[in-house]
Design a protein around this motif. Structure first.
Motif, PDB file in Angstrom:
ATOM      1  N   PRO A 194      38.875  40.500  37.488  1.00 12.29           N
ATOM      2  CA  PRO A 194      38.142  39.936  38.623  1.00 12.29           C
ATOM      3  C   PRO A 194      38.604  40.585  39.923  1.00 12.29           C
ATOM      4  CG  PRO A 194      39.762  38.376  37.790  1.00 12.29           C
ATOM      5  CD  PRO A 194      39.725  39.508  36.817  1.00 12.29           C
ATOM      6  N   ALA A 195      37.658  40.876  40.811  1.00 14.52           N
ATOM      7  CA  ALA A 195      37.983  41.630  42.016  1.00 14.52           C
ATOM      8  C   ALA A 195      37.255  41.046  43.220  1.00 14.52           C
ATOM      9  CB  ALA A 195      37.624  43.101  41.839  1.00 14.52           C
ATOM     10  N   GLU A 196      37.716  41.461  44.390  1.00 14.26           N
ATOM     11  CA  GLU A 196      37.141  40.997  45.657  1.00 14.26           C
ATOM     12  C   GLU A 196      37.303  42.107  46.687  1.00 14.26           C
ATOM     13  OE1 GLU A 196      37.724  37.357  48.936  1.00 14.26           O
ATOM     14  OE2 GLU A 196      39.026  37.537  47.166  1.00 14.26           O
ATOM     15  N   VAL A 197      36.348  42.159  47.616  1.00 13.04           N
ATOM     16  CA  VAL A 197      36.433  43.108  48.721  1.00 13.04           C
ATOM     17  C   VAL A 197      37.261  42.476  49.826  1.00 13.04           C
ATOM     18  CG1 VAL A 197      35.141  44.451  50.411  1.00 13.04           C
ATOM     19  CG2 VAL A 197      34.202  44.091  48.125  1.00 13.04           C
ATOM     20  N   VAL A 198      38.371  43.099  50.179  1.00 11.36           N
ATOM     21  CA  VAL A 198      39.288  42.564  51.185  1.00 11.36           C
ATOM     22  C   VAL A 198      39.492  43.600  52.282  1.00 11.36           C
ATOM     23  CG1 VAL A 198      40.475  41.082  49.515  1.00 11.36           C
ATOM     24  CG2 VAL A 198      41.320  43.397  49.928  1.00 11.36           C
ATOM     25  N   ALA A 199      40.077  43.140  53.399  1.00 13.17           N
ATOM     26  CA  ALA A 199      40.364  44.043  54.516  1.00 13.17           C
ATOM     27  C   ALA A 199      41.504  44.980  54.162  1.00 13.17           C
ATOM     28  CB  ALA A 199      40.701  43.236  55.755  1.00 13.17           C
ATOM     29  N   HIS A 200      41.388  46.213  54.620  1.00 19.43           N
ATOM     30  CA  HIS A 200      42.416  47.207  54.324  1.00 19.43           C
ATOM     31  C   HIS A 200      43.689  46.956  55.138  1.00 19.43           C
ATOM     32  CE1 HIS A 200      44.580  50.881  53.805  1.00 19.43           C
ATOM     33  NE2 HIS A 200      44.362  51.281  55.045  1.00 19.43           N
ATOM     34  N   ASN A 201      43.543  46.791  56.430  1.00 21.16           N
ATOM     35  CA  ASN A 201      44.715  46.600  57.296  1.00 21.16           C
ATOM     36  C   ASN A 201      44.388  45.540  58.345  1.00 21.16           C
ATOM     37  OD1 ASN A 201      47.245  46.944  58.444  1.00 21.16           O
ATOM     38  ND2 ASN A 201      46.587  48.663  59.731  1.00 21.16           N
ATOM     39  N   LEU A 399      30.045  53.655  53.956  1.00 22.09           N
ATOM     40  CA  LEU A 399      30.046  52.271  54.406  1.00 22.09           C
ATOM     41  C   LEU A 399      30.315  51.368  53.217  1.00 22.09           C
ATOM     42  CD1 LEU A 399      29.623  50.339  56.774  1.00 22.09           C
ATOM     43  CD2 LEU A 399      27.192  50.248  56.155  1.00 22.09           C
ATOM     44  N   GLY A 400      31.430  50.660  53.257  1.00 21.61           N
ATOM     45  CA  GLY A 400      31.814  49.814  52.137  1.00 21.61           C
ATOM     46  C   GLY A 400      31.042  48.514  52.096  1.00 21.61           C
ATOM     47  N   PRO A 401      31.181  47.754  51.024  1.00 22.33           N
ATOM     48  CA  PRO A 401      30.512  46.453  50.927  1.00 22.33           C
ATOM     49  C   PRO A 401      31.113  45.456  51.907  1.00 22.33           C
ATOM     50  CG  PRO A 401      31.964  46.805  49.053  1.00 22.33           C
ATOM     51  CD  PRO A 401      31.945  48.081  49.815  1.00 22.33           C
ATOM     52  N   ARG A 402      30.418  44.353  52.090  1.00 18.21           N
ATOM     53  CA  ARG A 402      30.847  43.354  53.056  1.00 18.21           C
ATOM     54  C   ARG A 402      32.126  42.660  52.587  1.00 18.21           C
ATOM     55  NH1 ARG A 402      30.310  38.018  53.492  1.00 18.21           N
ATOM     56  NH2 ARG A 402      28.974  37.890  51.649  1.00 18.21           N
ATOM     57  N   LEU A 403      32.931  42.287  53.559  1.00 18.87           N
ATOM     58  CA  LEU A 403      34.161  41.546  53.255  1.00 18.87           C
ATOM     59  C   LEU A 403      33.851  40.262  52.505  1.00 18.87           C
ATOM     60  CD1 LEU A 403      36.269  41.821  56.527  1.00 18.87           C
ATOM     61  CD2 LEU A 403      37.023  42.447  54.238  1.00 18.87           C
ATOM     62  N   GLY A 404      34.684  39.953  51.529  1.00 13.86           N
ATOM     63  CA  GLY A 404      34.572  38.685  50.817  1.00 13.86           C
ATOM     64  C   GLY A 404      33.703  38.726  49.579  1.00 13.86           C
ATOM     65  N   LEU A 405      32.940  39.803  49.342  1.00 13.16           N
ATOM     66  CA  LEU A 405      32.116  39.883  48.139  1.00 13.16           C
ATOM     67  C   LEU A 405      33.013  39.964  46.906  1.00 13.16           C
ATOM     68  CD1 LEU A 405      29.242  42.319  49.190  1.00 13.16           C
ATOM     69  CD2 LEU A 405      29.184  39.825  49.015  1.00 13.16           C
ATOM     70  N   LYS A 406      32.591  39.284  45.860  1.00  6.78           N
ATOM     71  CA  LYS A 406      33.379  39.230  44.628  1.00  6.78           C
ATOM     72  C   LYS A 406      32.614  39.903  43.492  1.00  6.78           C
ATOM     73  CE  LYS A 406      35.732  34.903  45.850  1.00  6.78           C
ATOM     74  NZ  LYS A 406      37.072  35.500  45.967  1.00  6.78           N
ATOM     75  N   GLY A 407      33.352  40.246  42.455  1.00  2.00           N
ATOM     76  CA  GLY A 407      32.746  40.885  41.294  1.00  2.00           C
ATOM     77  C   GLY A 407      33.785  41.174  40.230  1.00  2.00           C
ATOM     78  N   THR A 408      33.525  42.197  39.455  1.00  2.00           N
ATOM     79  CA  THR A 408      34.422  42.612  38.367  1.00  2.00           C
ATOM     80  C   THR A 408      34.741  44.085  38.525  1.00  2.00           C
ATOM     81  OG1 THR A 408      33.457  40.981  36.862  1.00  2.00           O
ATOM     82  CG2 THR A 408      34.716  42.776  35.873  1.00  2.00           C
ATOM     83  N   ALA A 409      36.011  44.419  38.436  1.00  2.00           N
ATOM     84  CA  ALA A 409      36.458  45.808  38.557  1.00  2.00           C
ATOM     85  C   ALA A 409      36.802  46.356  37.177  1.00  2.00           C
ATOM     86  CB  ALA A 409      37.665  45.916  39.476  1.00  2.00           C
TER      87      ALA A 409
END
Length: 436
Positions: A194-201, A399-409
């Motif tokens: 399970p994965a999520e898009v998070v902020a890099h820094n 351009l990356g996906p929006r912050l907070g989007l979830k999915g599967t890696a």
């Protein structure tokens, strides 16, 4: 040839059944069969083994031209039924050699076991045509020849393996070879997490002091500029302390003015001036500190970005300690992938290995990334279970996906055979079950 064919047939059957081994039986077949019908040459060929006996010859030369030719034409003439054969049954090259090796008229007698499976063929050749009586007698002889050969002859394991292999239909072998090749095809060993898009820094905003949050001025994902007010702490206590400090400072200032006037007439008053000035400095420092705390109680954004926090209503009125995280300010274009890998799914992964993120919002459009690291030890996940934190960076310049989007890696490791990829998890379950 015996004048009574039935007596000859019975005698030949007795010789065949009393043969001590397959070599002796082969000698009987190619030489003693003349008791039933005359012929000039005979040969015994066994399926999968080749030429085993020739009339009038003590031994077989494996590489002799006659042996090679006979085994070659046998592949074209062999049949499960009794048949006549001549040079017309062969192609031109082999037919031209017929007259050199064999008489013109040949008779092929198949030898079969009890199940009707052909074991080999007894080939008899002579100059005249074969009569029906000859064929009938020889057919009866081939019947007990086959039974006797099945009892006496024990092929080697390699020969048995070859016979079984040649008995398998070709399309079965092709299918098996295709499956084996497919199972050996190299694929990347991969696992899902399970994965999520998070902020890099992100800029983590923490409480500057102990207190109670009075109000949060931003909403989740709200864009903020540098210096925008994010939240403020309750300042009731600080306001009271600041008022007391200011009054104490005013009182000390008045005492200093009075002592200064008295110092012109009273030398003792001059000694109190230093004490009063020290008290004023103390009151000034206290007031300045309280004013600084009053300013710090209003927390502002250190840089532009979007606010990352939970429901603001849950923070209002909540007591916080100094250093406690309240929210974060992140750049919406500077994101990366965070995944949690279960301990049972850990495989050999290296920095730079490919990672594919399948978002729940767009499952048919995977996002490509490169692995940054996998934590060495399992740590508690947000849901309380243990897992290895995984971080992967997105492709630069996109351009990356929006912050907070979830999915599967999907994390791809080194290449392994497809059969290992399919059997890895079942083997792990069996190993755990058996305690190996």
């Amino acid at each position: 040839m015996n004048d009574n064919p039935l007596l000859a047939l019975l005698g030949l059957e007795e010789h065949a059944r009393k043969a001590a081994n397959s070599t002796e039986l082969g000698f009987v077949m190619v030489n003693d069969s003349r008791a039933l019908a005359s012929y000039r040459q005979a040969a015994l060929l066994i399926d999968g083994e080749g030429l085993k006996a020739v009339s009038g010859v003590a031994g077989i030369e494996t590489g002799a031209p006659f042996t090679l030719w006979l085994e070659r034409i046998y592949k074209h003439l062999a049949s499960d039924e009794i048949r006549k054969a001549d040079s017309a049954d062969l192609d031109r090259a082999d037919a031209e050699e017929w007259a050199e090796w064999l008489p013109p008229h040949a008779l092929l007698l198949p030898l079969k076991d009890r199940d009707g499976k052909r074991l080999g063929t007894l080939l008899l050749a002579r100059d005249e045509e074969w009569t029906d009586q000859d064929i009938a007698l020889l057919a009866r002889a081939s019947d007990f020849y086959g039974h006797a050969w099945a009892v006496l002859h024990h092929p080697s394991p390699i020969t048995q393996w070859k016979q079984k292999l040649t008995g398998i239909p070709k399309w079965h072998l092709k299918l098996a070879a295709g499956i084996i090749l497919a199972l050996l095809f190299p694929v990347r060993l991969s696992v899902l997490a399970p994965a999520e898009v998070v902020a890099h820094n992100p800029a983590v905003i923490r409480s500057p002091m102990d207190g109670v949050i009075e109000k949060v001025h931003v909403r989740p994902n709200q864009p903020v500029a540098e210096g925008d007010l994010l939240f403020e702490l309750d300042r009731t206590t600080l306001t009271g302390k600041l008022e007391v400090a200011k009054k104490a400072l005013s009182t000390a200032q008045a005492e200093l003015d009075q002592a200064t006037q008295q110092a012109f007439f009273d030398t003792k008053a001059k000694g109190t001036l230093a004490v009063i000035r020290a008290r004023i400095e103390e009151r000034s420092a206290e007031a300045a500190q309280l004013e600084d705390l009053m300013a710090r109680s209003q927390v502002k954004a250190p840089r532009a970005g979007v606010a990352v926090l939970d429901d603001p209503a849950e923070w209002q009125g909540r007591p916080v300690n100094v250093g406690e995280k309240v929210l974060a300010v992140a750049s919406p274009n500077d994101v990366e992938v965070e995944a949690w890998l279960a301990p049972a799914d850990v495989i050999a992964l290296e920095k730079g290995d490919p990672v594919s993120l399948f978002l729940n919002a767009e499952p048919l459009s995977p996002v490509s990334a490169k692995l940054l690291y996998v934590t060495y030890e399992a740590i508690p996940q947000p849901d309380g279970t243990l897992g290895h934190r995984v971080r992967a960076e997105l492709a630069k310049g996109e351009l990356g996906p929006r912050l907070g989007l979830k999915g599967t890696a999907r994390l791809d490791g080194h290449r392994v055979a497809l059969i290992y990829w399919l059997a890895r998890r079942p083997l792990a379950v069996v190993r755990n079950f058996l305690g190996m």
